[in-house]
Design a protein around this motif. Structure first.
Motif, short mmCIF file in Angstrom:
data_model
loop_
_atom_site.label_atom_id
_atom_site.label_comp_id
_atom_site.label_asym_id
_atom_site.label_seq_id
_atom_site.Cartn_x
_atom_site.Cartn_y
_atom_site.Cartn_z
N ALA A 1 85.44 53.39 -36.35
CA ALA A 1 86.28 54.08 -35.38
C ALA A 1 85.63 55.41 -34.99
N VAL A 2 86.09 55.96 -33.87
CA VAL A 2 85.55 57.23 -33.39
C VAL A 2 86.66 58.01 -32.71
N ILE A 3 86.62 59.33 -32.85
CA ILE A 3 87.53 60.23 -32.13
C ILE A 3 86.68 61.03 -31.16
N LEU A 4 87.09 61.11 -29.90
CA LEU A 4 86.34 61.81 -28.86
C LEU A 4 87.05 63.10 -28.45
N ASN A 5 86.29 64.05 -27.95
CA ASN A 5 86.93 65.21 -27.33
C ASN A 5 87.09 64.96 -25.83
N GLU A 6 87.76 65.89 -25.15
CA GLU A 6 88.06 65.69 -23.72
C GLU A 6 86.80 65.55 -22.87
N SER A 7 85.76 66.34 -23.21
CA SER A 7 84.52 66.27 -22.43
C SER A 7 83.88 64.91 -22.54
N ALA A 8 83.91 64.31 -23.73
CA ALA A 8 83.35 62.96 -23.91
C ALA A 8 84.14 61.93 -23.12
N VAL A 9 85.46 62.07 -23.11
CA VAL A 9 86.30 61.13 -22.35
C VAL A 9 85.94 61.18 -20.87
N ARG A 10 85.72 62.40 -20.35
CA ARG A 10 85.34 62.53 -18.93
C ARG A 10 83.98 61.90 -18.65
N LEU A 11 83.01 62.12 -19.55
CA LEU A 11 81.69 61.55 -19.32
C LEU A 11 81.71 60.02 -19.36
N ARG B 1 84.29 58.32 -18.55
CA ARG B 1 85.22 57.91 -17.48
C ARG B 1 86.25 56.93 -18.00
N LEU B 2 86.85 57.26 -19.14
CA LEU B 2 87.84 56.39 -19.76
C LEU B 2 89.23 56.74 -19.23
N GLN B 3 89.87 55.82 -18.55
CA GLN B 3 91.22 56.06 -18.03
C GLN B 3 92.25 56.03 -19.16
N LYS B 4 92.11 55.07 -20.08
CA LYS B 4 92.96 54.98 -21.26
C LYS B 4 92.05 54.95 -22.47
N PRO B 5 91.68 56.12 -22.95
CA PRO B 5 90.63 56.17 -23.99
C PRO B 5 91.01 55.49 -25.30
N VAL B 6 92.25 55.69 -25.79
CA VAL B 6 92.62 55.11 -27.08
C VAL B 6 92.61 53.58 -26.97
N GLY B 7 91.84 52.94 -27.84
CA GLY B 7 91.69 51.49 -27.80
C GLY B 7 90.44 51.05 -27.07
N SER B 8 89.80 51.97 -26.33
CA SER B 8 88.55 51.62 -25.64
C SER B 8 87.42 51.48 -26.65
#
Length: 805
Positions: A563-573, A575-582
């Motif tokens: 598993a991995v936890i991302l910060n907001e900047s990583a989510v933007r890079l 381009r995850l619309q629904k990051p949890v579960g991606s």
């Protein structure tokens, strides 16, 4: 003739003790400030110049843009140095350093942290650094060998020559001392005390061209072109890294460059590293050439202000010496004789001030060293160029400060001055006004810079950075099983809210970049390079970080190993619309290009894990398998001293012989900006000094003006003018000059500080009140200075002023 000049000069200085004292004070303070800054600048420019091969040694730097991130490293791939020295004859020798500071060395039962590196056996030959004991060429050729500084030899073995003795490292391995180095001076970017043989470092023979972890130094042959060698090194990198990039990323260098990625290697001279580098993975904190320029300008400002102060005071006394000039001219003295007399007085005063300045510097050096984090001594005066420079600057100051009064006084017409008409001399009102404008221009500029620097530093201290650094204590060097047991026992202490183990912290600590791909797709155009940190299940709570969605790691969830936890900047890079579960993918084997899929289980709010000079980059958290590095504790407020005592007891029991050295996280955070804090304090000190010296000059000019207008003041008082009206009359001209100086300083101050603030991604604006405070402060101080002379002039009995009319 010179003897006569000196005799008269000494008599004049002794006869006018108050005038001489004020002039000496102004010049001495100006010269002392200039000398302190000169010492600072000389020290900054002297870094790494003591090495025997300093003029031919270059370090290789890396500038990389990949996966939406820019990185500027002082490090390069492990095989690049050896391949370069074998390929290009322009490179005479090569040496690599792998920084592993700090390290733990045993002294009996005591464990001591030391600055340590792994180094190639050629390092000392490349630098031109001889050993005190041992063979330079062979000292680090064998596994298990170590070279230490003389300080370390005396510390661990009590003798300077420790060759042949054994050093216990990490509690398990003995290294044989094969050489002893002279202690590194403070003006070296390389300050390690322990050098292990590179043959002992695990991956020193790796052929991985896609990772940058080694500092690489080249000794070029005489006459070799650094520009040409730099071009060849980039060709070499493309030749060997290209196939690895194709295998790992499935793309050629041409494909990567089309997607906006780039890798460029550049050479930097050894003597330029301290002031012109400032990259990631530097061996020690670097300075900045920007601050050298700034302080040089301040020194020049203060010296000129001190000279202007001298001119104004000399001019203010012109009425007292006018008759002397008239009598001398009537008796046959030529203008050049008078100029020589006055310049002699000026130079003599300057030399006396220089002597006092050296004494002031000796008294101020401890405080200045503390402010500037330096170790300067008056021993710098013994340098072959410093003492002549000091004498030269004293003579220059004397000539500069005395030239205007000398030519001004020598130009008086004898018939006029003997009748009491001083105004027949040089028409110099505009010049004097210009001098006052310059003095306060420099003062307002320095005050503006100081206010902006302090406001930015306060903004940094108060900004919400995405984690709670208050009441967090860091215990370094906790590894393996003892660290796990330490965490368990510390967690039982009532004053400890939570505990985490790991080397990755949001203050200077471990850092690791990795490349990831969205949705398991190995596509170099969509690659994301980001920080990848191993943490444990209590990390987020201990650091006070906020989860925006999803959850944190749990010990009872076996799937969290992938598993991995991302910060907001990583989510933007990504381009995850629904990051949890991606899902995202990481390269698990660089040689084969094999990947592993990771599931996003949470998103953490952005936090500043680097300096506020940088934007918050992409970052991921992974669940670490083996806790290591540091143990961090969040303590309950109000119980910190008692809790720390209990923590120390547990530490001493589980980590015997290892010093207990707790460090608060807020102190570590503030340490990132210690350089700016020092600069701000030094700025303020010299700004106040500049204003004080400027006021001495203004004091002289206001005395001169009052002296010139003595009869006018007498007439106005006879006609009914009050002291307040006369005070306003004498003050308004000076106030106008200070306002002009402020208006000129405002745009320059804005340009300078706006340029400085550009170095911070998070910064304050330059508010209007900074201009107002700087201007009003200068104006208030100027008016208070003028008032003392104006009130004195306005209080004189008009009968005394007009008795000769």
């Amino acid at each position: 003739m010179l003897r006569n000049y000196l005799k008269i000069a000494l008599r004049n200085l002794w006869r006018n003790k108050t005038y001489s004292a004020i002039n000496l004070a102004g010049l001495a303070l100006g010269l002392a400030s200039c000398l302190l800054i000169t010492f600072y600048v000389i020290d900054e420019l002297s870094f790494d110049r003591f090495y025997g091969n300093a003029d031919r040694v270059f370090r290789l730097n890396a500038d990389i843009r990949f996966g939406g991130a820019d990185a500027h490293y002082a490090t390069t791939p492990v095989p690049m140095g050896p391949a370069a020295v074998l390929t290009y004859p322009q490179i005479e020798r090569m040496a690599r350093i792998r920084d592993e500071s700090p390290g733990m060395i045993w002294k009996g039962q005591e464990k001591i942290q030391e600055r340590q590196v792994y180094a190639d056996s050629t390092l000392f030959e490349v630098l031109g650094l001889p050993l005190l004991h041992g063979n330079t060429a062979k000292a680090l050729t064998q596994p298990g060998s170590v070279v230490i500084t003389e300080k370390m030899a005396k510390k661990y073995f009590g003798v300077s020559d420790a060759t042949g003795k054994s050093l216990l490292v990490g509690g398990t391995k003995h290294y044989q001392v094969t050489g002893v180095l002279p202690d590194f001076p403070e003006n070296s970017h390389l300050r390690a005390d322990v050098f292990y043989s590179m043959t002992d470092y695990p991956d020193n023979l790796s052929d991985n061209w896609l990772s940058n972890n080694y500092l690489t130094y080249f000794l070029l042959r005489p006459g070799a072109s650094p520009v040409e060698v730099e071009r060849q090194l980039n060709e070499l990198y493309r030749k060997y890294a290209g196939p690895q990039a194709l295998k790992t990323l499935g793309a050629t260098f041409a494909d990567l460059e089309k997607a906006g990625n780039s890798v460029k290697y550049s050479l930097i001279a050894l003597t330029d590293i301290h002031l012109h580098s400032g990259r990631e993975a530097e061996l020690s904190p670097n300075g900045s050439i920007q601050y050298v320029y700034i302080f040089s300008a301040i020194a020049l400002f203060i010296l000129i202000i001190a000279c202007i102060n001298f001119m104004n005071l000399a001019t203010a006394r012109s009425a007292h010496r006018a008759r002397e000039v008239g009598v001398r001219k009537v008796l046959g003295s030529m203008s050049r004789d008078l100029i020589g007399q006055f310049l002699t007085e000026s130079i003599l005063l300057s030399l006396m001030a220089c002597t006092i300045a050296v004494l002031l510097v000796e008294m101020a050096l401890p405080t200045f060293n503390n402010l500037a984090d330096k170790h300067l001594t008056l021993g710098l005066l013994q340098s072959f160029y410093v003492f002549p420079f000091l004498i030269g600057i004293a003579l220059f100051t004397g000539l500069l400060a005395g030239s205007y009064p000398a030519f001004y006084l020598s130009s008086f017409q004898p018939a006029a001055v003997l009748k009491g008409k001083l105004t027949a001399g040089m028409r110099s009102g505009r010049l004097r006004s210009s001098l006052v404008v310059f003095q306060f221009f420099a003062s307002v500029f320095l005050v503006m810079c100081t206010l902006v620097i302090y406001r930015q530093l306060r903004f940094i201290q108060e900004k919400q950075v995405g984690f709670d650094r208050e009441q967090v204590v860091i215990l370094n060097d906790t590894y393996g099983a003892p660290a796990k047991q330490l965490k368990e026992e510390l967690s039982r202490i009532s004053g400890v809210e939570s505990t985490t183990v790991g080397g990755y912290l949001p203050v200077p600590s471990w850092r690791s970049n990795d490349t990831f791909f969205p949705e398991g797709e190995i596509n170099q155009e969509k690659a994301v390079t980001m920080q990848s940190w191993d943490i444990d299940t209590d990390y987020l709570r201990t650091m006070g970080m906020q989860l925006l969605s999803g959850r944190g790691f749990r010990a009872d969830m076996a799937t969290d190993s992938n598993a991995v936890i991302l910060n907001e900047s990583a989510v933007r890079l990504f381009r995850l619309q629904k990051p949890v579960g991606s899902h995202i993918a990481e390269i698990s084997d660089r040689k084969t290009g094999k990947t592993r899929e990771l599931t996003v289980i949470g998103v953490v709010r952005n936090f500043n894990y680097e300096s506020l000079r940088e934007q918050v980059g992409a970052l991921s958290f992974r669940l670490g398998k083996v806790p290591q590095g540091s143990t961090s504790l969040r303590l309950r407020a109000g119980e910190i001293p008692a809790t720390l005592d209990q923590v120390k007891q547990v530490w001493n029991r589980l980590m015997p012989g290892q010093p207990f050295a707790p460090k608060f996280m807020d102190e570590a955070f503030d340490g990132i900006y210690r350089s700016e804090q020092r600069i701000g304090t030094v700025f303020l000190s010299f700004a106040l000094m500049a204003i004080f010296i400027a006021c001495l000059g203004l004091f002289g000019l206001s005395a001169f003006t009052a002296e010139q207008r003595t009869k006018e003041i007498g007439i106005r008082k006879v006609l009914g003018a009050s002291i307040t009206q006369i005070l306003l009359l004498l003050s308004k001209d000076f106030a106008r000059l200070v306002i002009i100086a402020a208006l000129l300083a405002f745009p320059l101050g804005w340009l300078a500080m706006d340029n400085w603030l550009q170095g911070f991604a998070f910064r304050v604006g330059i508010s209007w009140w900074i201009y107002a405070v700087a201007g009003l402060l200068a104006l208030s101080i100027a008016l208070l200075t003028i008032a003392s002379q104006s009130i004195r002039a306005a209080s004189v009995n008009p009968v005394k002023s007009l008795k000769s009319e």
